[in-house]
Design a protein around this motif. Structure first.
Motif, short mmCIF file in Angstrom:
data_model
loop_
_atom_site.label_atom_id
_atom_site.label_comp_id
_atom_site.label_asym_id
_atom_site.label_seq_id
_atom_site.Cartn_x
_atom_site.Cartn_y
_atom_site.Cartn_z
N LEU A 18 0.49 -1.15 -0.05
CA LEU A 18 0.05 -0.04 0.52
C LEU A 18 1.11 1.18 -0.12
O LEU A 18 2.06 1.69 0.60
CB LEU A 18 -0.42 0.01 1.32
N TYR A 19 0.40 2.47 -0.76
CA TYR A 19 1.21 3.21 -0.31
C TYR A 19 0.07 4.39 -0.87
O TYR A 19 -1.16 4.30 -0.92
CB TYR A 19 1.67 3.50 -2.15
N PRO A 20 0.79 5.89 0.63
CA PRO A 20 0.17 6.62 0.91
C PRO A 20 -0.26 7.96 -0.48
O PRO A 20 0.39 7.83 -0.94
CB PRO A 20 0.66 7.46 2.11
N ASN A 21 -1.25 8.72 -0.32
CA ASN A 21 -1.54 9.04 -1.32
C ASN A 21 -1.10 10.89 -0.48
O ASN A 21 -0.43 10.55 0.19
CB ASN A 21 -2.69 9.64 -1.45
N ALA A 22 -0.91 11.69 -2.02
CA ALA A 22 -0.21 12.89 -1.27
C ALA A 22 -0.52 13.48 0.14
O ALA A 22 0.75 13.91 0.78
CB ALA A 22 -0.36 13.74 -2.43
N ASP A 23 -1.54 13.70 0.87
CA ASP A 23 -2.07 14.39 1.50
C ASP A 23 -1.99 12.76 3.20
O ASP A 23 -2.85 13.37 4.19
CB ASP A 23 -3.67 15.16 1.34
N HIS A 24 -2.28 12.05 2.64
CA HIS A 24 -1.88 10.59 3.20
C HIS A 24 -3.81 10.57 4.13
O HIS A 24 -3.33 10.03 4.97
CB HIS A 24 -0.49 10.75 4.94
N SER A 25 -4.23 10.21 3.46
CA SER A 25 -5.44 10.32 4.07
C SER A 25 -5.87 9.08 3.28
O SER A 25 -7.29 8.65 3.62
CB SER A 25 -6.99 11.57 2.71
N GLU A 26 -5.05 8.78 2.32
CA GLU A 26 -5.93 6.88 2.22
C GLU A 26 -4.61 6.77 1.80
O GLU A 26 -3.56 7.02 1.37
CB GLU A 26 -6.56 7.34 0.37
N LEU A 27 -4.73 4.63 1.01
CA LEU A 27 -3.29 3.97 0.64
C LEU A 27 -4.02 3.25 -0.57
O LEU A 27 -5.32 2.76 0.18
CB LEU A 27 -3.39 2.91 2.33
N PHE A 36 -7.98 2.71 0.41
CA PHE A 36 -8.71 2.72 1.66
C PHE A 36 -8.45 3.21 2.47
O PHE A 36 -7.09 4.68 2.66
CB PHE A 36 -7.82 1.83 2.31
N PRO A 37 -9.79 4.41 3.39
CA PRO A 37 -9.65 5.37 3.90
C PRO A 37 -8.81 5.31 4.82
O PRO A 37 -8.06 4.79 5.93
CB PRO A 37 -10.93 5.87 4.82
N VAL A 38 -7.98 6.43 5.57
CA VAL A 38 -7.16 7.04 7.30
C VAL A 38 -7.92 7.87 8.00
O VAL A 38 -8.23 9.62 7.32
CB VAL A 38 -5.83 6.96 6.82
N ARG A 39 -9.08 7.08 9.04
CA ARG A 39 -9.23 8.23 9.65
C ARG A 39 -8.99 8.26 11.00
O ARG A 39 -8.36 7.87 11.23
CB ARG A 39 -10.99 7.65 9.44
N ASP A 40 -8.19 9.70 11.58
CA ASP A 40 -8.15 10.12 12.98
C ASP A 40 -6.66 9.44 12.66
O ASP A 40 -6.01 8.90 13.78
CB ASP A 40 -8.92 9.54 13.60
N GLY A 41 -5.87 9.41 11.99
CA GLY A 41 -4.89 8.31 11.48
C GLY A 41 -4.74 7.20 11.51
O GLY A 41 -3.94 6.11 11.60
N VAL A 42 -5.70 6.36 11.50
CA VAL A 42 -5.61 4.62 11.61
C VAL A 42 -6.72 4.21 10.41
O VAL A 42 -7.89 5.32 10.00
CB VAL A 42 -7.68 4.79 12.84
N PRO A 43 -5.66 3.65 9.32
CA PRO A 43 -6.31 2.66 8.63
C PRO A 43 -7.21 1.65 8.30
O PRO A 43 -7.62 1.34 9.07
CB PRO A 43 -5.35 2.50 8.03
N VAL A 44 -8.67 2.05 7.50
CA VAL A 44 -9.79 1.42 7.56
C VAL A 44 -9.62 0.78 6.57
O VAL A 44 -9.51 1.15 5.54
CB VAL A 44 -10.77 2.02 7.53
N MET A 45 -9.05 -0.78 6.44
CA MET A 45 -8.86 -1.78 6.23
C MET A 45 -9.76 -2.82 5.49
O MET A 45 -9.61 -3.92 5.21
CB MET A 45 -7.95 -3.26 6.48
N LEU A 46 -10.81 -2.13 5.43
CA LEU A 46 -12.52 -2.86 5.14
C LEU A 46 -12.56 -2.73 3.51
O LEU A 46 -12.77 -1.37 2.93
CB LEU A 46 -13.34 -3.03 5.58
N GLU A 47 -12.90 -3.41 2.50
CA GLU A 47 -13.12 -3.59 1.42
C GLU A 47 -14.57 -2.69 0.75
O GLU A 47 -14.28 -1.60 0.26
CB GLU A 47 -13.21 -4.73 0.25
#
Length: 63
Positions: A18-27, A36-47
């Motif tokens: 997985l690679y972070p996007n430019a603003d680190h809001s998604e992997l 995959f979204p990153v919410r409050d610094g926690v990756p949400v790894m659900l399809e």
């Protein structure tokens, strides 16, 4: 997000890197074209929570 954590996380579908996007809001999984979204610094790894990347969207540069 810490680099060490990124080294441990993989796509839940294909087990690819997985690679972070430019603003680190998604992997991003390049193989499945999912973000995959990153919410409050926690990756949400659900399809069900992942966003399908359109063909026109660029992948983030590997770090």
């Amino acid at each position: 997000m810490h680099t060490r954590l990124l080294d441990l996380l993989v796509c839940p579908l294909c087990k690819g890197r997985l690679y972070p996007n430019a603003d680190h809001s998604e992997l991003v999984c390049r193989g499945d074209r999912l973000a995959f979204p990153v919410r409050d610094g926690v990756p949400v790894m659900l399809e069900a929570e992942a966003r399908v990347l359109p063909e026109t969207e660029e992948f983030p540069e590997p770090t």
